[in-house]
Design a protein around this motif. Structure first.
Motif, PDB file in Angstrom:
ATOM      1  N   SER A   1      -6.091   3.580  -2.255  1.00  0.00           N
ATOM      2  CA  SER A   1      -4.652   3.605  -1.739  1.00  0.00           C
ATOM      3  C   SER A   1      -3.906   2.509  -2.823  1.00  0.00           C
ATOM      4  O   SER A   1      -4.752   1.287  -3.134  1.00  0.00           O
TER       5      SER A   1
ATOM      6  N   GLU B   1      -7.671   7.434  -0.257  1.00  0.00           N
ATOM      7  CA  GLU B   1      -6.734   8.543  -0.309  1.00  0.00           C
ATOM      8  C   GLU B   1      -7.675   9.885  -0.592  1.00  0.00           C
ATOM      9  O   GLU B   1      -8.106  10.006  -1.655  1.00  0.00           O
TER      10      GLU B   1
ATOM     11  N   GLU C   1      -5.792   9.484   4.533  1.00  0.00           N
ATOM     12  CA  GLU C   1      -6.230   8.259   4.442  1.00  0.00           C
ATOM     13  C   GLU C   1      -7.648   8.053   5.118  1.00  0.00           C
ATOM     14  O   GLU C   1      -7.758   8.583   6.065  1.00  0.00           O
TER      15      GLU C   1
END
Length: 132
Positions: free
Chosen positions: A41, A48, A120
């Protein structure tokens, strides 16, 4: 693909393998065979996970940035840092590489949280600290 939803906890084994939660598998049934892309990320110490088709659309947009502008190139580098293809094994697990484990600080308990078109992946303690 519609937006994903849900937050789930699961365990990472010693090799960095994690089981994709059944609820996410059901939401992603149409794209499971196409594979995924995992990356760092940009804005947090998390990872991610993108369905490959979603990644292709996003990467296409990022590639339209002017590569002769420093700010654009800096963003492109950050955006592509740690990108790797990923597939589920026959049991629904995927392997997170050692460098991504180190970056995200994942220990044993992992939180997978839907974030629109991606999932996530957080170490549980880091996720709770971020949310609180």
């Amino acid at each position: 693909m519609n937006s994903l939803f849900g937050v789930y906890e699961c365990n990472a084994d010693a090799k960095g393998r994690v089981m994709l939660p059944v609820a996410f598998k059901k939401q992603l049934t149409a794209v499971l065979k196409s594979g995924f892309v995992i990356k760092r990320s940009i804005f947090s110490k998390s990872l991610e996970l993108f369905p490959k088709a979603n990644w292709d659309i996003m990467a296409s947009e990022v590639n339209k940035l002017n590569k002769f502008k420093k700010a654009h190139m800096d963003f492109i580098r950050l955006f592509n840092n740690g990108v790797a293809p990923l597939e589920l094994d026959v049991t629904g697990r995927f392997l997170i590489s050692k460098d991504l484990i180190a970056y995200s600080g994942i220990k044993k308990i992992v939180v997978m949280a839907a974030a629109g078109d991606r999932i996530e992946i957080w170490d549980k303690k880091a996720y709770e600290k971020f949310i609180n």
